[in-house]
Design a protein around this motif. Structure first.
Motif, PDB file in Angstrom:
ATOM      1  N   ASP A  93      31.715  28.951  31.729  1.00 15.17           N
ATOM      2  CA  ASP A  93      32.388  29.556  30.578  1.00 15.17           C
ATOM      3  C   ASP A  93      32.708  31.033  30.763  1.00 15.17           C
ATOM      4  OD1 ASP A  93      29.410  29.418  30.287  1.00 15.17           O
ATOM      5  OD2 ASP A  93      29.784  30.766  28.608  1.00 15.17           O
ATOM      6  N   LEU A  94      31.838  31.792  31.452  1.00 14.96           N
ATOM      7  CA  LEU A  94      32.100  33.218  31.635  1.00 14.96           C
ATOM      8  C   LEU A  94      33.074  33.487  32.786  1.00 14.96           C
ATOM      9  CD1 LEU A  94      28.646  34.897  30.932  1.00 14.96           C
ATOM     10  CD2 LEU A  94      30.560  34.450  29.386  1.00 14.96           C
ATOM     11  N   CYS A  95      33.520  32.427  33.430  1.00 14.95           N
ATOM     12  CA  CYS A  95      34.581  32.567  34.434  1.00 14.95           C
ATOM     13  C   CYS A  95      35.935  32.681  33.738  1.00 14.95           C
ATOM     14  CB  CYS A  95      34.565  31.366  35.378  1.00 14.95           C
ATOM     15  SG  CYS A  95      35.792  31.450  36.691  1.00 14.95           S
ATOM     16  N   ASP A  96      36.042  32.072  32.574  1.00  7.70           N
ATOM     17  CA  ASP A  96      37.267  32.130  31.762  1.00  7.70           C
ATOM     18  C   ASP A  96      36.845  32.266  30.302  1.00  7.70           C
ATOM     19  OD1 ASP A  96      39.742  31.934  30.601  1.00  7.70           O
ATOM     20  OD2 ASP A  96      40.075  29.828  31.129  1.00  7.70           O
ATOM     21  N   VAL A  97      36.491  33.458  29.904  1.00 10.56           N
ATOM     22  CA  VAL A  97      35.958  33.679  28.560  1.00 10.56           C
ATOM     23  C   VAL A  97      36.976  33.315  27.490  1.00 10.56           C
ATOM     24  CG1 VAL A  97      34.976  35.376  26.982  1.00 10.56           C
ATOM     25  CG2 VAL A  97      34.441  35.506  29.423  1.00 10.56           C
ATOM     26  N   ALA A  98      38.203  33.787  27.656  1.00  9.23           N
ATOM     27  CA  ALA A  98      39.234  33.495  26.656  1.00  9.23           C
ATOM     28  C   ALA A  98      39.493  31.997  26.549  1.00  9.23           C
ATOM     29  CB  ALA A  98      40.521  34.235  27.019  1.00  9.23           C
ATOM     30  N   LEU A 102      38.224  31.299  22.938  1.00 11.74           N
ATOM     31  CA  LEU A 102      39.233  31.818  22.015  1.00 11.74           C
ATOM     32  C   LEU A 102      40.425  30.898  21.815  1.00 11.74           C
ATOM     33  CD1 LEU A 102      39.332  35.575  23.148  1.00 11.74           C
ATOM     34  CD2 LEU A 102      37.831  34.476  21.459  1.00 11.74           C
ATOM     35  N   ARG A 103      40.472  29.797  22.535  1.00 11.32           N
ATOM     36  CA  ARG A 103      41.647  28.921  22.451  1.00 11.32           C
ATOM     37  C   ARG A 103      41.318  27.541  21.890  1.00 11.32           C
ATOM     38  NH1 ARG A 103      43.401  30.627  28.517  1.00 11.32           N
ATOM     39  NH2 ARG A 103      43.948  32.820  28.048  1.00 11.32           N
ATOM     40  N   ALA A 104      40.183  27.434  21.231  1.00  5.64           N
ATOM     41  CA  ALA A 104      39.785  26.168  20.618  1.00  5.64           C
ATOM     42  C   ALA A 104      39.195  26.472  19.247  1.00  5.64           C
ATOM     43  CB  ALA A 104      38.768  25.442  21.506  1.00  5.64           C
ATOM     44  N   PHE A 109      34.044  34.576  20.759  1.00 10.39           N
ATOM     45  CA  PHE A 109      33.241  35.448  21.616  1.00 10.39           C
ATOM     46  C   PHE A 109      33.446  36.869  21.113  1.00 10.39           C
ATOM     47  CE2 PHE A 109      31.659  37.790  25.144  1.00 10.39           C
ATOM     48  CZ  PHE A 109      30.851  36.934  25.885  1.00 10.39           C
ATOM     49  N   TRP A 110      32.329  37.535  20.807  1.00 12.88           N
ATOM     50  CA  TRP A 110      32.390  38.895  20.286  1.00 12.88           C
ATOM     51  C   TRP A 110      31.756  39.888  21.249  1.00 12.88           C
ATOM     52  CZ3 TRP A 110      30.693  34.664  17.525  1.00 12.88           C
ATOM     53  CH2 TRP A 110      31.406  34.314  16.368  1.00 12.88           C
ATOM     54  N   VAL A 111      32.209  41.102  21.180  1.00 16.75           N
ATOM     55  CA  VAL A 111      31.542  42.199  21.886  1.00 16.75           C
ATOM     56  C   VAL A 111      31.185  43.274  20.863  1.00 16.75           C
ATOM     57  CG1 VAL A 111      32.829  41.751  24.009  1.00 16.75           C
ATOM     58  CG2 VAL A 111      33.644  43.493  22.416  1.00 16.75           C
ATOM     59  N   ALA A 112      30.067  43.939  21.106  1.00 16.96           N
ATOM     60  CA  ALA A 112      29.706  45.128  20.339  1.00 16.96           C
ATOM     61  C   ALA A 112      30.094  46.318  21.198  1.00 16.96           C
ATOM     62  CB  ALA A 112      28.207  45.140  20.038  1.00 16.96           C
ATOM     63  N   GLU A 113      30.936  47.149  20.665  1.00 10.26           N
ATOM     64  CA  GLU A 113      31.451  48.296  21.414  1.00 10.26           C
ATOM     65  C   GLU A 113      30.866  49.584  20.834  1.00 10.26           C
ATOM     66  OE1 GLU A 113      35.825  49.181  23.029  1.00 10.26           O
ATOM     67  OE2 GLU A 113      35.637  49.500  20.879  1.00 10.26           O
ATOM     68  N   GLU A 114      30.343  50.419  21.704  1.00  7.75           N
ATOM     69  CA  GLU A 114      29.800  51.706  21.268  1.00  7.75           C
ATOM     70  C   GLU A 114      30.262  52.783  22.243  1.00  7.75           C
ATOM     71  OE1 GLU A 114      25.698  53.495  19.434  1.00  7.75           O
ATOM     72  OE2 GLU A 114      25.512  51.956  20.972  1.00  7.75           O
ATOM     73  N   GLY A 115      30.907  53.794  21.725  1.00  3.49           N
ATOM     74  CA  GLY A 115      31.403  54.870  22.570  1.00  3.49           C
ATOM     75  C   GLY A 115      32.393  54.402  23.618  1.00  3.49           C
ATOM     76  N   VAL A 125      29.795  28.233  19.809  1.00  2.00           N
ATOM     77  CA  VAL A 125      30.526  26.999  20.100  1.00  2.00           C
ATOM     78  C   VAL A 125      29.952  25.871  19.243  1.00  2.00           C
ATOM     79  CG1 VAL A 125      31.069  27.632  22.481  1.00  2.00           C
ATOM     80  CG2 VAL A 125      28.970  26.378  21.988  1.00  2.00           C
ATOM     81  N   PRO A 126      30.757  24.895  18.877  1.00  2.00           N
ATOM     82  CA  PRO A 126      30.223  23.741  18.146  1.00  2.00           C
ATOM     83  C   PRO A 126      29.203  22.992  18.996  1.00  2.00           C
ATOM     84  CG  PRO A 126      32.621  23.820  18.001  1.00  2.00           C
ATOM     85  CD  PRO A 126      32.216  24.809  19.052  1.00  2.00           C
ATOM     86  N   ALA A 127      28.122  22.553  18.344  1.00  2.00           N
ATOM     87  CA  ALA A 127      27.071  21.833  19.063  1.00  2.00           C
ATOM     88  C   ALA A 127      26.959  20.382  18.626  1.00  2.00           C
ATOM     89  CB  ALA A 127      25.721  22.530  18.847  1.00  2.00           C
ATOM     90  N   GLY A 128      27.825  19.953  17.707  1.00  2.00           N
ATOM     91  CA  GLY A 128      27.763  18.595  17.188  1.00  2.00           C
ATOM     92  C   GLY A 128      26.810  18.502  16.004  1.00  2.00           C
TER      93      GLY A 128
END
Length: 219
Positions: A93-98, A102-104, A109-115, A125-128
């Motif tokens: 999954d981290l090979c193609d994060v988007a 982000l396409r389903a 996927f979120w990031v916390a941005e500081e400075g 992700v859905p787990a059923g």
């Protein structure tokens, strides 16, 4: 007032996200090693190595050297648990994060941005069975203690509630004590445990499973 902001992943975050995740997982290897060393059978095995080597070589020094070699091998095995987990994530999954998040529907996927720096990450992700899974939570060491992990966790819980999920589930390792306290503080409860692999079983290295009930969902 918080000095960070939480936003959706963007393509320019790719390398920072992968590096942050890898560092966050690998830094727990020493704690895993200490856990293994506390096991009675491991200590007995190291004692047996010392006795056998000393008896065979007739030297205390060689006996201690054999124990040192055994400790190095044990460290390599313990670290391989974390390294294999990182390799698997970076290759999937981290090979193609988007593409993965982000396409389903009902994924993000979120990031916390500081400075201007990516300081934390989390995914969902859905787990059923009407459950959403919180995944890939990590906050860089230099940005901890500022509420980023708590804010990221709440972002996933809000995301799940808004989409009608009845619960959020997650998994974390037994040595990630700070993460366990965070999740329990946000309403998660431990519902089970498992071993990640045969090696994990041999080393008594468990994965804890958590669940946070959100009430009656619509999923």
């Amino acid at each position: 007032m918080a000095s960070f902001r939480i936003r959706q992943y963007q393509d320019q975050d790719y390398e920072a996200v992968r590096a942050l995740f890898a560092r966050g997982i690998l830094e727990h290897a020493p704690a895993g090693f200490r856990h293994v060393l506390r096991a009675a059978r491991v200590r007995l095995a190291l004692l047996a190595v010392f006795v056998a080597a000393r008896a065979a070589a007739g030297s205390w020094v060689l006996g201690l050297g054999a124990v040192a070699l055994a400790l190095v091998l044990l460290w390599v095995l313990v670290r391989s648990l974390s390294a294999e987990y990182v390799r698997d994530a970076l290759g999937t999954d981290l090979c193609d994060v988007a593409g993965s998040y982000l396409r389903a529907p009902d994924r993000c996927f979120w990031v916390a941005e500081e400075g201007g720096t990516v300081a934390g990450i989390v995914a969902a992700v859905p787990a059923g069975r009407g459950e959403l899974e919180l995944k890939r939570m990590s906050v860089s060491r230099e940005h901890r203690g500022r509420g980023l992990a708590r804010a990221l966790c709440r972002e996933v819980l809000a995301f799940a509630r808004a989409r009608g999920y009845s619960a959020v589930v997650l998994s974390t390792s037994m040595v990630q004590v700070a993460a366990q306290r965070l999740y329990e503080g946000q309403g998660f409860r431990k519902v089970g445990s498992s071993y990640p692999s045969l090696l994990g079983t041999l080393l008594k290295f468990q994965i804890f499973h958590y669940r946070c009930d959100l009430g009656d969902g619509t999923k």
